[in-house]
Design a protein around this motif. Sequence first.
Motif, mmCIF file in Angstrom:
data_model
loop_
_atom_site.group_PDB
_atom_site.id
_atom_site.type_symbol
_atom_site.label_atom_id
_atom_site.label_comp_id
_atom_site.label_asym_id
_atom_site.label_seq_id
_atom_site.Cartn_x
_atom_site.Cartn_y
_atom_site.Cartn_z
ATOM 1 N N VAL A 170 0.849 -1.187 0.000
ATOM 2 C CA VAL A 170 0.000 0.000 0.000
ATOM 3 C C VAL A 170 0.887 1.240 0.000
ATOM 4 O O VAL A 170 2.030 1.196 0.450
ATOM 5 N N ALA A 171 0.343 2.319 -0.515
ATOM 6 C CA ALA A 171 1.078 3.580 -0.533
ATOM 7 C C ALA A 171 1.285 4.069 0.896
ATOM 8 O O ALA A 171 0.420 3.900 1.754
ATOM 9 N N ASP A 172 2.432 4.649 1.128
ATOM 10 C CA ASP A 172 2.746 5.202 2.445
ATOM 11 C C ASP A 172 2.190 6.621 2.489
ATOM 12 O O ASP A 172 2.872 7.592 2.159
ATOM 13 N N ASN A 173 0.911 6.734 2.864
ATOM 14 C CA ASN A 173 0.255 8.040 2.917
ATOM 15 C C ASN A 173 -0.801 8.033 4.021
ATOM 16 O O ASN A 173 -0.877 7.079 4.796
ATOM 17 N N TYR A 174 -1.605 9.066 4.086
ATOM 18 C CA TYR A 174 -2.592 9.161 5.160
ATOM 19 C C TYR A 174 -3.580 8.002 5.134
ATOM 20 O O TYR A 174 -4.070 7.575 6.180
ATOM 21 N N ALA A 191 -0.467 -1.721 8.923
ATOM 22 C CA ALA A 191 0.532 -1.733 7.852
ATOM 23 C C ALA A 191 1.936 -1.695 8.467
ATOM 24 O O ALA A 191 2.190 -0.954 9.419
ATOM 25 N N THR A 192 2.818 -2.523 7.929
ATOM 26 C CA THR A 192 4.203 -2.588 8.403
ATOM 27 C C THR A 192 5.143 -2.601 7.203
ATOM 28 O O THR A 192 4.751 -2.923 6.086
ATOM 29 N N ARG A 193 6.393 -2.289 7.446
ATOM 30 C CA ARG A 193 7.402 -2.278 6.381
ATOM 31 C C ARG A 193 7.930 -3.682 6.133
ATOM 32 O O ARG A 193 8.295 -4.396 7.065
ATOM 33 N N GLU A 194 7.954 -4.057 4.860
ATOM 34 C CA GLU A 194 8.554 -5.308 4.406
ATOM 35 C C GLU A 194 9.355 -4.978 3.162
ATOM 36 O O GLU A 194 8.811 -4.409 2.225
ATOM 37 N N ASP A 195 10.620 -5.319 3.167
ATOM 38 C CA ASP A 195 11.485 -5.053 2.012
ATOM 39 C C ASP A 195 11.441 -3.593 1.580
ATOM 40 O O ASP A 195 11.435 -3.284 0.388
ATOM 41 N N GLY A 196 11.347 -2.686 2.554
ATOM 42 C CA GLY A 196 11.350 -1.269 2.254
ATOM 43 C C GLY A 196 10.026 -0.695 1.801
ATOM 44 O O GLY A 196 9.914 0.499 1.570
ATOM 45 N N ARG A 197 9.003 -1.554 1.664
ATOM 46 C CA ARG A 197 7.680 -1.076 1.242
ATOM 47 C C ARG A 197 6.659 -1.350 2.337
ATOM 48 O O ARG A 197 6.825 -2.264 3.135
ATOM 49 N N LEU A 198 5.598 -0.572 2.333
ATOM 50 C CA LEU A 198 4.543 -0.724 3.318
ATOM 51 C C LEU A 198 3.560 -1.793 2.850
ATOM 52 O O LEU A 198 3.105 -1.757 1.699
ATOM 53 N N HIS A 199 3.244 -2.749 3.727
ATOM 54 C CA HIS A 199 2.312 -3.834 3.413
ATOM 55 C C HIS A 199 1.230 -3.900 4.483
ATOM 56 O O HIS A 199 1.506 -3.676 5.662
ATOM 57 N N VAL A 200 0.028 -4.230 4.064
ATOM 58 C CA VAL A 200 -1.070 -4.403 5.006
ATOM 59 C C VAL A 200 -1.540 -5.858 4.943
ATOM 60 O O VAL A 200 -1.696 -6.423 3.857
ATOM 61 N N PRO A 201 -1.744 -6.490 6.124
ATOM 62 C CA PRO A 201 -2.242 -7.861 6.133
ATOM 63 C C PRO A 201 -3.767 -7.885 5.975
ATOM 64 O O PRO A 201 -4.468 -7.038 6.531
#
Length: 148
Positions: free
Chosen positions: A41-45, A78-88
């Motif tokens: 997911v995009a790292d935004n609001y 959302a947490t960082r994985e491989d430098g990108r933000l991911h949501v489960p």
Amino acid sequence: MTAGRSVTHENLGAWVIKCNPQKTPLAPMVAAGEAKRSWCVADNYRSGLMQPGQRALFWVSAHRRRGFWGAGIITGVATREDGRLHVPVEIPLFGAPLTAAELSTVPELATLELFRSPQQANPSWVSKREVRILDRLLDVHWNRATPR
């Protein structure tokens, strides 16, 4: 109407996780009967508003049966994985998608962000008003969908 409005906790009906099958293989998810469990997911609001328990819809783009392919929930923050933000997420897939062609016949859904801004990064969203309309369509859709 969602045009020109930002998503807030007050107007959020559901998050929309989008999948482009030209970039993310769809066949393994269809075989498993569910979307993969983590989405970039995009790292935004918007990603900051995502919370466990919120509804999530799964939209497949760039496909001849473009549309909603599943519905479920956000399962964590959302947490960082491989430098990108991911949501489960946990999103079971429908037996058959609720296609954009079917959705386009419902005038109240003409303002869906998915139609207005199809290139929007994950996550997209639908308003509370839109999700009430979608719930009726998805109920009908679930009832006619073929089981996996």
